[in-house]
Design a protein around this motif. Structure first.
Motif, PDB file in Angstrom:
ATOM      1  N   TYR A 168      64.917  33.385  51.267  1.00 52.53           N
ATOM      2  CA  TYR A 168      65.561  34.460  52.031  1.00 52.53           C
ATOM      3  C   TYR A 168      65.108  35.851  51.610  1.00 52.53           C
ATOM      4  N   ASN A 169      65.101  36.100  50.286  1.00 51.56           N
ATOM      5  CA  ASN A 169      64.870  37.469  49.807  1.00 51.56           C
ATOM      6  C   ASN A 169      63.839  37.425  48.684  1.00 51.56           C
ATOM      7  N   ILE A 170      62.800  38.233  48.814  1.00 51.46           N
ATOM      8  CA  ILE A 170      61.671  38.122  47.896  1.00 51.46           C
ATOM      9  C   ILE A 170      62.047  38.454  46.437  1.00 51.46           C
ATOM     10  N   TYR A 171      62.891  39.490  46.233  1.00 52.08           N
ATOM     11  CA  TYR A 171      63.241  39.835  44.844  1.00 52.08           C
ATOM     12  C   TYR A 171      64.140  38.769  44.226  1.00 52.08           C
ATOM     13  N   SER A 172      65.073  38.239  45.044  1.00 49.28           N
ATOM     14  CA  SER A 172      65.938  37.164  44.571  1.00 49.28           C
ATOM     15  C   SER A 172      65.091  35.964  44.176  1.00 49.28           C
ATOM     16  N   ASP A 173      64.123  35.629  45.034  1.00 46.64           N
ATOM     17  CA  ASP A 173      63.258  34.484  44.757  1.00 46.64           C
ATOM     18  C   ASP A 173      62.455  34.694  43.470  1.00 46.64           C
ATOM     19  N   LEU A 174      61.829  35.878  43.342  1.00 45.24           N
ATOM     20  CA  LEU A 174      60.966  36.145  42.184  1.00 45.24           C
ATOM     21  C   LEU A 174      61.759  36.156  40.876  1.00 45.24           C
ATOM     22  N   VAL A 175      62.957  36.719  40.908  1.00 42.17           N
ATOM     23  CA  VAL A 175      63.709  36.908  39.658  1.00 42.17           C
ATOM     24  C   VAL A 175      64.526  35.681  39.260  1.00 42.17           C
ATOM     25  N   TYR A 176      65.210  35.072  40.234  1.00 39.03           N
ATOM     26  CA  TYR A 176      66.130  33.987  39.869  1.00 39.03           C
ATOM     27  C   TYR A 176      65.570  32.588  40.097  1.00 39.03           C
ATOM     28  N   ALA A 177      64.520  32.436  40.905  1.00 41.72           N
ATOM     29  CA  ALA A 177      64.070  31.081  41.258  1.00 41.72           C
ATOM     30  C   ALA A 177      62.636  30.765  40.836  1.00 41.72           C
ATOM     31  N   THR A 178      61.757  31.763  40.878  1.00 38.65           N
ATOM     32  CA  THR A 178      60.353  31.504  40.548  1.00 38.65           C
ATOM     33  C   THR A 178      60.190  31.228  39.057  1.00 38.65           C
ATOM     34  N   LYS A 179      59.335  30.270  38.713  1.00 36.74           N
ATOM     35  CA  LYS A 179      59.040  29.948  37.311  1.00 36.74           C
ATOM     36  C   LYS A 179      57.566  30.216  37.043  1.00 36.74           C
ATOM     37  N   SER A 180      57.216  30.290  35.778  1.00 36.52           N
ATOM     38  CA  SER A 180      55.823  30.640  35.462  1.00 36.52           C
ATOM     39  C   SER A 180      54.825  29.631  36.031  1.00 36.52           C
ATOM     40  N   ASP A 181      55.256  28.362  36.201  1.00 30.09           N
ATOM     41  CA  ASP A 181      54.372  27.346  36.788  1.00 30.09           C
ATOM     42  C   ASP A 181      53.985  27.678  38.225  1.00 30.09           C
ATOM     43  N   ASP A 182      54.748  28.556  38.855  1.00 27.76           N
ATOM     44  CA  ASP A 182      54.448  28.909  40.245  1.00 27.76           C
ATOM     45  C   ASP A 182      53.308  29.924  40.356  1.00 27.76           C
ATOM     46  N   VAL A 183      52.892  30.472  39.213  1.00 30.79           N
ATOM     47  CA  VAL A 183      51.748  31.407  39.226  1.00 30.79           C
ATOM     48  C   VAL A 183      50.478  30.606  39.527  1.00 30.79           C
ATOM     49  N   ARG A 184      49.731  31.057  40.523  1.00 25.41           N
ATOM     50  CA  ARG A 184      48.568  30.272  40.965  1.00 25.41           C
ATOM     51  C   ARG A 184      47.243  30.904  40.547  1.00 25.41           C
ATOM     52  N   THR A 185      47.082  32.200  40.852  1.00 21.42           N
ATOM     53  CA  THR A 185      45.799  32.863  40.606  1.00 21.42           C
ATOM     54  C   THR A 185      46.057  34.237  39.998  1.00 21.42           C
ATOM     55  N   VAL A 186      45.251  34.608  39.015  1.00 16.36           N
ATOM     56  CA  VAL A 186      45.449  35.876  38.305  1.00 16.36           C
ATOM     57  C   VAL A 186      44.155  36.696  38.321  1.00 16.36           C
ATOM     58  N   ILE A 187      44.298  37.965  38.707  1.00 20.54           N
ATOM     59  CA  ILE A 187      43.152  38.880  38.789  1.00 20.54           C
ATOM     60  C   ILE A 187      43.429  40.077  37.894  1.00 20.54           C
ATOM     61  N   ILE A 188      42.486  40.400  37.022  1.00 20.11           N
ATOM     62  CA  ILE A 188      42.641  41.569  36.154  1.00 20.11           C
ATOM     63  C   ILE A 188      41.388  42.426  36.266  1.00 20.11           C
ATOM     64  N   GLU A 189      41.587  43.734  36.528  1.00 18.92           N
ATOM     65  CA  GLU A 189      40.451  44.651  36.696  1.00 18.92           C
ATOM     66  C   GLU A 189      39.471  44.086  37.751  1.00 18.92           C
ATOM     67  N   GLY A 190      40.030  43.469  38.790  1.00 17.17           N
ATOM     68  CA  GLY A 190      39.216  42.956  39.891  1.00 17.17           C
ATOM     69  C   GLY A 190      38.529  41.634  39.610  1.00 17.17           C
ATOM     70  N   ARG A 191      38.750  41.055  38.418  1.00 15.58           N
ATOM     71  CA  ARG A 191      38.069  39.814  38.039  1.00 15.58           C
ATOM     72  C   ARG A 191      39.078  38.659  38.052  1.00 15.58           C
ATOM     73  N   VAL A 192      38.705  37.548  38.671  1.00 16.52           N
ATOM     74  CA  VAL A 192      39.594  36.385  38.700  1.00 16.52           C
ATOM     75  C   VAL A 192      39.526  35.707  37.325  1.00 16.52           C
ATOM     76  N   VAL A 193      40.654  35.702  36.595  1.00 16.11           N
ATOM     77  CA  VAL A 193      40.670  35.083  35.261  1.00 16.11           C
ATOM     78  C   VAL A 193      41.386  33.724  35.278  1.00 16.11           C
ATOM     79  N   MET A 194      42.177  33.473  36.328  1.00 15.18           N
ATOM     80  CA  MET A 194      42.713  32.113  36.547  1.00 15.18           C
ATOM     81  C   MET A 194      42.680  31.848  38.048  1.00 15.18           C
TER      82      MET A 194
END
Ligand SMILES: [Zn+2]
Length: 470
Positions: A409-435
């Motif tokens: 329903y709500n993106i902040y509610s989802d990110l803060v109360y429901a999302t877990k670190s396992d839900d992180v899929r891809t990570v970009i730092i300084e424009g470079r894909v590191v995961m």
């Protein structure tokens, strides 16, 4: 004849418009397309079916995917359809090599934990190799959970900077200076000389901000704190320090110096807008006003403070006063992980409980503390913390359709109360894909685990750690 002239004219015209259209489409390094983009910009724009164009390590454009598609093309495109794109998380306080001490001693008060376990374990084990192995473990753990910037304080910080830069991670990295002999430097003067060389070596690096980290006002003398301040003035490097972590620290300071840690540090001219203060659990309302006026960054570490029973920082008051307060995990020995999602979730809940008011620290505010407000705490808000044109391209693509996120329903509610670190899929730092799709691209998980197990055996022998099962 007339018809054929018209046809040729038409063909030429359409050809030229195609050329013009193609010319207008700029080639960039990387495009993220199709996701819900949570920008955390000044107006808190959340863009449905959004896109981000990235070039030379920076965000070139953010907007609706149709606009990005019309103006940009890239050799590499990350499909974020059905997912959420957030600014990389900022872990404002760590001692990254302490991952190797994760779980050696728990459920003790700060003094006993420090003097009986942590200080002896450090004295017997910390070398440059130890620091590199622990840093790689922590970096892998942080990238896996969507952290793109961290603020550290430890020994051999030059080696940590080297590992951080190789991993493609961003760090504000403070060399710890303290008034007793430590692993890398035997005197405070040696420590400060090391720090100056370290700052000169890394200053201007795209990923690393070298910093000075006097441990705390109770472990570093007035003269030495002033010397750290002078080095910061000379080099422009930030200062990272623990302040007002426990009630005992405040009481002892009042007894010994006639002032609380904040008042004392202000009296000796130590505080300014380059200082990053970890913990700040016990400031008075007047002190919060002073910190605001001076522009001191604050890092709240709720799980470490809970685990060591240090107290609860007045975060609702800090937010009401719009102070630059971010979130940190602290070292893995007092947490025991480097997962910032847990700190976000804990922050949004702990302060409701302690103030008996469910309206304090909303989900959006907690998420803000891990992103743009966390960037303010590190004095890096012009560079990171939000998805905005011109900022460094530190972005995380997060799944939005796992069972724990369904329905939505709500993106902040989802990110803060429901999302877990396992839900992180891809990570970009300084424009470079590191995961990519949960696979680390700059670090080797198997080697990291093997190295950490080797140190485990050594640490057990060095201080007689009681393991369960034996
Ligand atoms: Zn700490």
């Amino acid at each position: 004849m007339k018809a054929s002239i018209a046809l040729v004219a038409f063909l030429l015209l359409s050809l030229s418009t195609t050329v013009v259209a193609q010319r207008r489409k700029a080639t960039v390094d990387l495009i993220i397309r199709g996701g819900t983009v949570v920008t955390m910009d000044g107006s808190r724009r959340v863009i449905d079916k959004g896109g981000v164009a990235i070039h030379n390590g920076r965000i070139l454009a953010v907007g609706k995917i149709a606009d990005i598609d019309r103006n940009y093309a890239a050799p590499e495109v990350i499909n974020a359809g059905g997912k959420v794109v957030i600014p990389g998380l900022i872990n404002g306080h760590t001692h990254v090599p302490m991952t190797l001490f994760r779980g050696i001693a728990d459920d003790l008060d700060l003094q006993e934990w420090l003097t009986k376990y942590i200080f002896p374990a450090e004295a017997k084990n910390v070398t440059e190799d130890f620091v590199r192995v622990g840093a790689r473990l922590g970096l892998a753990e942080m990238i896996r959970s969507g952290t793109t910037t961290y603020c550290d304080m430890y020994y051999f910080e030059d080696a940590i900077a080297d590992e951080t830069s190789k991993a493609g991670m961003r760090g504000v990295l403070g060399e710890t200076v303290i008034d007793f002999p430590v692993a890398d430097n035997k005197t405070y003067d040696e420590g400060l000389a090391y720090t100056e060389r370290f700052i000169n070596k890394w200053r201007g690096n795209a990923l690393i901000v070298p910093a000075i980290a006097p441990h705390a006002p109770y472990t570093v003398s007035e003269e030495h704190l002033k010397a750290a301040r002078a080095l910061s003035d000379k080099t422009g490097a930030p200062i990272v320090i623990h302040i007002s972590e426990t009630k005992r620290e405040v009481d002892d300071s009042i007894k010994a110096k006639g002032a609380s840690p904040v008042d004392y540090l202000n009296r000796i001219g130590f505080l300014n807008d380059r200082v990053i203060a970890a913990h700040m659990v016990w400031p008075t309302t007047d002190e919060l006003g002073l910190l605001k006026k001076l522009g001191v960054g604050i890092v709240h570490n709720p799980q470490s403070n809970m685990k060591l029973a240090s107290g609860v920082a007045p975060v609702p008051e800090m937010l009401k006063e719009n102070l630059p307060v971010g979130l940190g995990t602290d070292g893995a020995a007092s947490n025991n992980d480097l997962n910032l999602w847990e700190e976000i979730d804990t922050t949004a809940k702990l302060h409701k409980l302690i103030s008996k008011d469910p309206k304090v620290v909303t989900a959006e505010e907690a998420f803000e503390m891990a992103t743009i407000r966390g960037a303010r705490a590190l004095h890096l808000e012009k560079e990171i913390g939000s998805i905005e044109k011109g900022k460094r391209a530190d972005l995380v693509v997060v799944d939005l359709d796992d069972l724990n996120q369904t329905p939505f329903y709500n993106i902040y509610s989802d990110l803060v109360y429901a999302t877990k670190s396992d839900d992180v899929r891809t990570v970009i730092i300084e424009g470079r894909v590191v995961m990519r799709d949960r696979r680390l691209l700059t670090l080797n998980e198997q080697t990291i685990k093997a190295d950490a197990h080797r140190y485990r055996e050594q640490i057990i022998k060095s201080i007689g750690v009681k393991t369960v099962p034996e």
